[in-house]
Design a protein around this motif. Structure first.
Motif, PDB file in Angstrom:
ATOM      1  N   ARG A 132       0.826  -1.218   0.037  1.00  0.00           N
ATOM      2  CA  ARG A 132      -0.022   0.017   0.019  1.00  0.00           C
ATOM      3  C   ARG A 132       0.959   1.251   0.011  1.00  0.00           C
ATOM      4  NH1 ARG A 132      -3.110  -1.876  -2.372  1.00  0.00           N
ATOM      5  NH2 ARG A 132      -4.976  -2.944  -1.370  1.00  0.00           N
ATOM      6  N   ASN A 224      -8.735 -10.558  -4.731  1.00  0.00           N
ATOM      7  CA  ASN A 224      -9.340  -9.851  -3.341  1.00  0.00           C
ATOM      8  C   ASN A 224      -9.665 -11.010  -2.275  1.00  0.00           C
ATOM      9  OD1 ASN A 224      -8.955  -7.342  -4.514  1.00  0.00           O
ATOM     10  ND2 ASN A 224     -11.073  -7.329  -5.369  1.00  0.00           N
ATOM     11  N   GLU A 244     -13.479  -3.111  -1.095  1.00  0.00           N
ATOM     12  CA  GLU A 244     -12.317  -2.154  -0.795  1.00  0.00           C
ATOM     13  C   GLU A 244     -12.689  -0.789  -1.771  1.00  0.00           C
ATOM     14  OE1 GLU A 244      -8.131  -2.502  -1.365  1.00  0.00           O
ATOM     15  OE2 GLU A 244      -8.275  -4.571  -0.005  1.00  0.00           O
ATOM     16  N   ARG A 476      -6.806  -1.398  -8.491  1.00  0.00           N
ATOM     17  CA  ARG A 476      -7.774  -1.830  -7.241  1.00  0.00           C
ATOM     18  C   ARG A 476      -8.965  -1.966  -8.144  1.00  0.00           C
ATOM     19  NH1 ARG A 476      -6.855   2.246  -2.190  1.00  0.00           N
ATOM     20  NH2 ARG A 476      -7.896   0.370  -1.358  1.00  0.00           N
TER      21      ARG A 476
END
Length: 496
Positions: A132, A224, A244, A476
């Motif tokens: 991250r 995920n 997310e 993402r």
């Protein structure tokens, strides 16, 4: 008895076949022991045979390189054989170059031997989905080995989590031991029926219990998916973590950046990931040789990434609420696929085309109708190129005309290897099926050829380019097909 090694001085290609595929019929350690036994003792003994053993050993070391860091018992046999050869002064005159090369190779492969202490303060590497922090995602990717250490979150039924530090090759049992220690579970609790189990949970809610002996689970997780630790009686009540991606309209980087920039950053990143895969990972992945799945982490990460790019295409389109903007983005994604193909990055090309063929996207009739005719035709051509009929004939013909460097559609290589494996026996009447080994080794050599030249892409280091680079390397995505359909029906309820 055990299968015998080939006669002295086999031709170069047969030698390569055996080094690449011997684990199908003989564990690496035993292969090296056989080689050790073939070495004639004494000063004047059989120079021809010594030369043959040396040729096999050199080729073996050149092929395996970094993988030997994980092979404790193999490292021991190599060291013994190396010392035996180095003591044999009679070779120095005739085989000076080979001896020098052997010495250099043994120095570089960093053999692991049981009594050596591990290096202090080993750096923890960021795993794919776990970075991250922007700086780690911009760094050039390096190959993972089973002994590398990573940080990983393991969630509880209430979605709280513990962060553990673990070896990449750790077994489920080891992971649970670390979790138990973090939770300060008492020994009595662990021994009773409320002992913890490790569960993998996909974003769709699909879950599976992992067996205590399973290894290398981190790189086999879905995009995920997360690891959960729970007791058997709380298994049924486990629910996935909330998505997310908050579904809020707003422009992501893909709307700002040029298609060339995105395509080039995809190619550059996928080349890094492709370069990290050791050629033997392809053999291990399909054949689960005696080294099991322990050394397939880099290949698994590339396959995970391929799936991620497919879902990224759908996610970006379905988070785009305005019809005009969505049609513009569709056109941009087709351009990105075209540039990837031009870059000879067939992995990204395939992933984008498969992503656009997702049923939640292909049903958006109004969006596709707004696409200019030129792009509709281009996409039709792309669909023909990725069409699996006649064993992917069109794609194979295009690939055959390409010169290295190139990134192939890796899942198809694995499919070919699986077909080779299942289509014929490894041992025929107790003898090794040399033809089968040769076909497998030929496949591996094509991968070697694809990577035989460096990739040269002109990428600026401007702030906007770094922003695009970070975006591409840290996509993402929504990988829950039900949610993708939900978004699709919200955007165009009546489309089919």
């Amino acid at each position: 008895g055990s299968p015998r090694l080939p006669p002295p001085s086999p031709p170069e290609s047969l030698l390569d076949d055996i080094v690449l595929t011997h684990s199908l019929f003989l564990p690496t350690e035993r292969f090296l022991q056989q080689l050790h036994q073939q070495y004639p003792w004494g000063e004047g003994a059989g120079l021809r045979r010594k030369r043959a053993v040396l040729a096999v050993l050199l080729h073996f070391l050149e092929t395996y390189k970094g993988l030997l860091q994980e092979e404790e018992s193999a490292g021991k046999v190599i060291k013994e054989l190396y010392l035996l050869i180095m003591k044999d002064t009679s070779l120095y005159h005739d085989l000076e170059d080979e001896i020098l090369k052997l010495h250099q190779l043994v120095e570089t492969v960093e053999l692991k031997v049981a009594d050596e202490t591990p290096p202090p303060n080993k750096q923890v590497k960021p795993l794919f989905r776990h970075f991250r922090r922007i700086d780690s995602c911009l760094q050039t990717r390096v190959a993972f080995r089973g002994s590398d250490e990573i940080f990983c979150r393991v969630y509880m039924p209430d979605h709280s989590y513990v962060t553990i530090r673990s070896r990449l090759s750790a077994s489920v049992q080891d992971i649970l031991a670390s979790v138990t220690e973090k939770l300060q579970y008492s020994e009595e609790q662990s021994a009773r029926e409320d002992a913890l189990i490790l569960v993998t949970m996909a974003s769709s809610g699909e879950k599976a219990v992992l067996q205590p002996s399973e290894e290398c689970v981190f790189t086999t997780l879905g995009i995920n998916s997360h690891l959960f630790a729970c007791t058997r009686d709380t298994f049924d009540s486990l629910v996935p973590l909330p998505e997310e991606i908050q579904v809020v309209p707003g422009d992501t980087e893909i709307h700002r950046a040029e298609p060339e920039e995105i395509a080039n950053h995809l190619t550059a990143f996928h080349w890094e990931l492709f370069r990290c895969i050791h050629e033997l990972e392809f053999v291990d992945y399909v054949f689960h040789g005696e080294r099991g799945r322990r050394e397939t982490a880099n290949l698994e990460l590339l396959l995970q990434r391929c799936s991620e790019v497919q879902h990224w295409v759908g996610t970006e389109l379905l988070l785009c609420e305005s019809l005009g903007k969505r049609a513009h983005l569709l056109k941009k994604l087709i351009k990105i696929a075209a540039i990837c193909k031009q870059n000879q990055d067939m992995l990204s090309f395939y992933a984008v085309v498969i992503g656009l063929n997702n049923a939640a996207i292909s049903r958006l009739r109004l969006t596709w109708e707004k696409l200019p005719g030129k792009f509709k035709n281009l996409f039709r051509k792309f669909e023909n190129l990725t069409d699996p009929c006649r064993n992917h004939k069109t794609y194979r013909e295009v690939l055959a005309k390409m010169k290295p460097p190139l990134i192939p559609f890796v899942p198809l290589i694995l499919k070919d290897l699986t077909f080779l494996h299942e289509g014929s026996k490894t041992l025929l009447d107790g003898l090794v099926n040399v033809e089968k080994l040769h076909c497998i080794a030929e496949k591996v050599r094509t991968i070697r050829k694809y990577r035989s030249r460096p990739l040269c892409l002109e990428l600026e280091a401007s702030p906007s380019q770094l922003q695009t680079k970070a975006y591409v390397r840290q996509l993402r995505v929504i990988d829950n097909q039900n949610l993708l359909f939900e978004l699709s029906y919200k955007l165009e309820p009546g489309s089919q």
